[in-house]
Each structure stands twice: as structure tokens, then as C-alpha cells.
Design an enzyme around this catalytic site. Structure first.
Site, PDB file in Angstrom:
ATOM      1  CE  LYS A  53      65.771  17.237  65.667  1.00 48.59           C
ATOM      2  NZ  LYS A  53      65.685  15.912  65.001  1.00 48.59           N
ATOM      3  CD  GLN A  97      66.755  12.507  66.074  1.00 50.88           C
ATOM      4  OE1 GLN A  97      65.865  13.355  66.055  1.00 50.88           O
ATOM      5  NE2 GLN A  97      67.878  12.652  65.388  1.00 50.88           N
ATOM      6  CG  ASP A 120      61.337  14.303  61.011  1.00 40.24           C
ATOM      7  OD1 ASP A 120      62.084  15.292  60.921  1.00 40.24           O
ATOM      8  OD2 ASP A 120      61.462  13.403  61.859  1.00 40.24           O
TER       9      ASP A 120
HETATM   10  N1  GUN Z   1      68.146  11.833  62.127  1.00 38.91           N
HETATM   11  C1  GUN Z   1      68.986  12.627  61.427  1.00 38.91           C
HETATM   12  N2  GUN Z   1      68.333  13.677  60.913  1.00 38.91           N
HETATM   13  C2  GUN Z   1      67.045  13.556  61.282  1.00 38.91           C
HETATM   14  C3  GUN Z   1      65.882  14.348  61.066  1.00 38.91           C
HETATM   15  O1  GUN Z   1      65.889  15.378  60.386  1.00 38.91           O
HETATM   16  N3  GUN Z   1      64.752  13.879  61.643  1.00 38.91           N
HETATM   17  C4  GUN Z   1      64.713  12.728  62.368  1.00 38.91           C
HETATM   18  N4  GUN Z   1      63.558  12.337  62.863  1.00 38.91           N
HETATM   19  N5  GUN Z   1      65.767  11.980  62.593  1.00 38.91           N
HETATM   20  C5  GUN Z   1      66.927  12.384  62.056  1.00 38.91           C
END
Ligand code: GUN
Length: 297
Positions: A53, A97, A120
Site C-alpha cells: 500500500k 491494518q 477503509d
Molecule cells: N486486513 C485485511 N484486509 C484489510 C483491509 O482491507 N483493510 C485493513 N485496514 N486491514 C485489512
């Protein structure tokens, strides 16, 4: 005839090229979108995702700030950091995350993020905005990516019967809400199936579009789909493979070999939904920046 392949990798590349141009235009107006990622602990998969990311943001010309904290970080310390990021005018998107270490309450952390910086789309305010059909909502990246893949591959869900297998807060539930919206990419008839659905095959065989997000390889097999169906496989599962140099392979939730002989179109794993999630995170960050500027923040 085997199914057409819907390449998330190619569609994500197109979207990221579009975003590069948009970010360059915004920079000329003096606006540089900023994304903060917050990672707590050493989980290798999470580190890998956050690193991807960060690199994608940098490539797009998005300012990025990486907060990588030890697993021992306390909840109060994490909440203080989020407060600081909420107040930072150079940061327009905040991504924490998941999963967080077990001593931290995920819901308290997500609640602390400014909903207008919640790229998110996990804050309850954004969940509510999505459920009530607010067109300006920051929607969760993976389901948003699935909608883009459908639209850009000519499989508009409007008036189709879409079966979503999975009811998670990250994919299944927001997926169903996006498909129901009275908006581009919505207007579908939606069925949500899950691990307690009786005779899953009887339900999945009724789908014009089948979206599978349960996290279990082989959940959908050839006998469970209607000929010509469009299949989107959200699963990312590691399975042991002694013949592979890494000792494992990454597969989806759908038996690709069998189902692709019956389906009209299908996404591969890897190279399907995964790259779309990152592209949509960048898109949400740019949208958040533009909206915050409009709001004078
Ligand atoms: N963990 C697994 N998928 C995601 C996501 O799309 N965003 C975040 N923040 N954590 C995750």
C-alpha cells in the site's frame, strides 16, 4: 468454451494510471493527498500488505506516512496516534491494518478515526452512510474494487441476480450494500449466503454473478455454478505445495480449474481482486483529500 479471464491486475493498472493523472492535476492546484498507514506488530502478511500500500501510494504521487509500531503498543498510545493523524492537515486518509494484537479493541480504534479520513470505510458512520445509500460515502476498498471490475469488464450488476458468499464486515456485508444501491454498479437483486446456508450449491446455481469471500479454498466447485455465470473470487488462501519454491501456493475460494470450464468469466487468484483493493485505497485517499479541501479542512 473456457471462461474469459477478468484481470484485476490489468484493470487496477488502468485505474492507477487514471489516478496518477488526477494526482498530478491536484498537485498543480497545491493539493497533495496524504495517506497514513498504521501497522501494529510483526505479522508477516500484514507487513507485506502495508508495504504494498505504501509503495502504491508513493508511485501515485500520494504523500505517505508509515507508522509501524511494536506488538506491545498499548491501546491508549494507539488512540493518541490516531488523534494526531486526525488533526494532521497533510493526512487525508488513515488506514489501520487489521487484525490488531488481541490486547487492543479493534472497534474502539476504528471508532477513533475521523470518518472523513476513514479510507477503509470501516467506521460505523461510513457503514451507516453506505447502508442509507449516501453517494459520497468512503466505501470499503475490496467490495468497491469488485464493483469496478464488474463494470469495467462489461458485467454490470444492474437487474442481475448476484449471490455473495460470505458475510464479513470487510467484504460480504458492504458488498451486498453496494450492489443494492440505486447507483452505477448497484441495482442488483442480492442474495447473501454464508457458512450456515443450507445447500449452498442450490443457492449459488441461481447466480448470474457469483462473488465468493469466505477464506476457504474449494468452497465453490464446478457443479455449483450455472453455465455462463460471472465469478469473482475474493479469497486469498495459502495452500502447501512442496513443488513450489516457497513451499506454498496462493489460491482463491473457487476451484478455478473446474469452474472456469462452466463460467462465462472468472477472476484469477492471484491477479484478480487483490490488486483492485490497493487501487481503490488510492482512489479513496484522493476522494477524501478533495472532499476535505472542499469542506475547508
Ligand atoms: N486486513 C485485511 N484486509 C484489510 C483491509 O482491507 N483493510 C485493513 N485496514 N486491514 C485489512
Amino acid at each position: 468454451m473456457p471462461a474469459a479471464i477478468i484481470s484485476g491486475k490489468d484493470i487496477a493498472r488502468t485505474i492507477r494510471d487514471e489516478l496518477n493523472a488526477r494526482v498530478a492535476d491536484l498537485a498543480k492546484e497545491g493539493l497533495v493527498p496524504g495517506l497514513a498507514t498504521v501497522l501494529v506488530g510483526e505479522d508477516p502478511a500484514s507487513r507485506l500488505y502495508v508495504g504494498m500500500k505504501q509503495r502504491a501510494a508513493a508511485e501515485a504521487g500520494i504523500h505517505s506516512r508509515a507508522e509501524n509500531l511494536p506488538a506491545t503498543t498499548g491501546q491508549a498510545e494507539l488512540l493518541a496516534l490516531i488523534g494526531e493523524l486526525n488533526a494532521d492537515p497533510a493526512i487525508h486518509g488513515i488506514l489501520v491494518q487489521l487484525p490488531l494484537p488481541s490486547h487492543i479493541d479493534d472497534s474502539q480504534v476504528l471508532l477513533a478515526i475521523d470518518p472523513d479520513k476513514d479510507v477503509d470505510g470501516f467506521h460505523p458512520v461510513n457503514v451507516g452512510r453506505l447502508a442509507t445509500g449516501d453517494p459520497d460515502v468512503l466505501a470499503p476498498c475490496t467490495p468497491r474494487g469488485v464493483i469496478e471490475m464488474l463494470l469495467r469488464s462489461g458485467a454490470d450488476p444492474s437487474s442481475k441476480h448476484v449471490v455473495v458468499v460470505g458475510r464479513s464486515n470487510i467484504v460480504g456485508k458492504p458488498m451486498a450494500l453496494l450492489l443494492l444501491r440505486k447507483a452505477a454498479g448497484g441495482n442488483a437483486t442480492v442474495t447473501v449466503a454464508h457458512s450456515r446456508t443450507a445447500d449452498l450449491g442450490a443457492v449459488t446455481r441461481t447466480a448470474d454473478i457469483l462473488i465468493v469471500a469466505v477464506g476457504w479454498p474449494g468452497t465453490v466447485t464446478r457443479d455449483m455454478v450455472k453455465p455462463g455465470v460471472t465469478v469473482i473470487d475474493v479469497g486469498t488462501n495459502r495452500v502447501d505445495d512442496p513443488d513450489h519454491p516457497r513451499g506454498y501456493r496462493v489460491v482463491g475460494d473457487v476451484d478455478f480449474e473446474g469452474v472456469s470450464e462452466v463460467a462465462g468469466a472468472i477472476t484469477p487468484v492471484p491477479g484478480g481482486v487483490g490488486p483492485m483493493t490497493i487501487a481503490m485505497l488510492l482512489a479513496n485517499t484522493v476522494e477524501a483529500a478533495v472532499r476535505l479541501r472542499r469542506a475547508g479542512r
